[in-house]
Design an enzyme around this catalytic site. Structure first.
Site, PDB file in Angstrom:
ATOM      1  N   CYS A 160       0.856  -1.181   0.000  1.00 50.30           N
ATOM      2  CA  CYS A 160       0.000   0.000   0.000  1.00 50.30           C
ATOM      3  C   CYS A 160       0.893   1.232   0.000  1.00 50.30           C
ATOM      4  CB  CYS A 160      -0.925   0.011   1.213  1.00 50.30           C
ATOM      5  SG  CYS A 160      -1.973   1.478   1.286  1.00 50.30           S
ATOM      6  N   HIS A 176      -4.017  -4.334 -10.212  1.00 49.22           N
ATOM      7  CA  HIS A 176      -4.852  -3.184 -10.556  1.00 49.22           C
ATOM      8  C   HIS A 176      -5.403  -3.359 -11.956  1.00 49.22           C
ATOM      9  CE1 HIS A 176      -3.694  -0.601  -7.120  1.00 49.22           C
ATOM     10  NE2 HIS A 176      -2.576  -1.296  -7.188  1.00 49.22           N
ATOM     11  N   GLU A 204     -11.028  -0.179  -3.953  1.00 51.57           N
ATOM     12  CA  GLU A 204      -9.918  -0.991  -3.462  1.00 51.57           C
ATOM     13  C   GLU A 204     -10.390  -2.382  -3.065  1.00 51.57           C
ATOM     14  OE1 GLU A 204      -6.569   0.263  -1.279  1.00 51.57           O
ATOM     15  OE2 GLU A 204      -7.224   2.359  -1.243  1.00 51.57           O
ATOM     16  N   CYS A 264      -5.292   6.150  -3.433  1.00 54.85           N
ATOM     17  CA  CYS A 264      -4.594   4.869  -3.508  1.00 54.85           C
ATOM     18  C   CYS A 264      -3.245   5.093  -4.186  1.00 54.85           C
ATOM     19  CB  CYS A 264      -5.420   3.849  -4.290  1.00 54.85           C
ATOM     20  SG  CYS A 264      -4.616   2.231  -4.466  1.00 54.85           S
ATOM     21  N   GLY A 303      -2.445   2.477  -6.763  1.00 56.48           N
ATOM     22  CA  GLY A 303      -3.354   2.715  -7.879  1.00 56.48           C
ATOM     23  C   GLY A 303      -2.914   3.878  -8.744  1.00 56.48           C
TER      24      GLY A 303
END
Length: 277
Positions: free
Chosen positions: A71, A163, A212, A221, A224
């Site tokens: 993350c 993703h 998410e 994100c 992302g």
């Protein structure tokens, strides 16, 4: 149990120092502590642990109890947390994650932390690395994503976690609550996927909204945003350095000549407290 609540552009986390606090069941605690009505409220729970390969180990648990490989926003928060809580004097640290070693660096102005820049590593493009069903050695660029009565075209990237980036004319017109979970759990993605809907504003700016995996709609994100840059470059929509406008604020991302993606943005502590266990 002592905790800190932090966020990176609205993507919020409860951080617990596992070097001194005892946690028996990370998944169960994440579901309890992240509940916005009966707990502290957060998108995820982050546990700091020792590491033999890096300065610290960072384990991330989504609000549904599932564990995330990486993350970007959490890594920025952790970098500021360990520095300002006196766990390290370093302004550049290494974090062991399930996706490998991540290296965030604190940026200062007048001796105050203003933002954190993270080396997110190289984007993984082959289907087998993401993962996406099909030939494991093929890239998944602008591939059809078929739902029951809707067809989208997505570019799939892994930044240590999967993703699916879908470019649209207007992100605000997308019913993310309805479409996000359907794409997340589509058979195309064996380990589910994060979903980004992206509107290209110009060669240097995009607008992104995210669903998410394991957390639902979040305000930002980091992985992302990094995957979105890679997808935008691969589909010739932007330059290699862009600003990603998210619901919670902006992130700066750059795809360097070393093939690493670098993501920069703020990390803020909201409050500290004790959680009863």
């Amino acid at each position: 149990m002592q905790f800190s609540k932090m966020h990176g552009q609205g993507n919020d986390f409860v951080i617990i120092d596992g070097l001194k606090e005892k946690v028996n069941n990370f998944s169960q605690l994440a579901q309890q502590i992240c509940d916005r009505h009966f707990g502290i409220g957060a998108d995820g729970l982050v546990i700091l642990l020792p590491s033999q390969q890096a300065d610290f180990t960072m384990r991330i648990f989504n609000s549904d109890g599932s564990e995330a490989e990486m993350c970007g926003n959490a890594s920025r928060c952790v970098a500021r947390y360990v520095y300002e809580h006196g766990l390290t004097p370093k302004n550049k640290i290494s974090l062991e994650t399930l996706a490998g070693i991540i290296k965030p660096e604190l940026l200062f102005e007048n001796d105050r932390v203003t933002s954190v820049r993270v080396d997110m590593g190289e984007p993984r493009l082959n289907r087998g690395e993401i993962p996406v069903t099909g030939d494991k050695n093929e890239k998944a660029i602008n591939i059809p994503v078929q739902l029951e009565n809707q067809l989208f075209y997505g570019t799939c990237i892994s930044m240590g976690n999967p993703h699916c980036i879908i470019f649209v004319d207007n992100v605000d017109a997308v019913d993310l609550t309805a479409i996000g979970p359907k794409i997340e759990t589509a058979p195309l993605f064996p380990r589910k996927t994060n979903v980004e809907f992206v509107q290209v504003l110009n060669r240097h700016e995009v607008r992104m909204r995210v669903w998410e995996r394991g957390a639902g709609i979040t305000l930002a994100c980091g992985t992302g945003a990094s995957a979105t840059l890679a997808a935008a470059v691969l589909t010739t929509k932007t330059e290699r350095r862009i600003t990603v406008h998210l619901d919670g604020g902006d992130l700066a991302v750059e795809w360097g000549n070393d093939n690493h993606i670098y993501m920069s943005g703020p990390a803020q502590e909201v409050f500290r407290g004790e959680y009863p266990v």
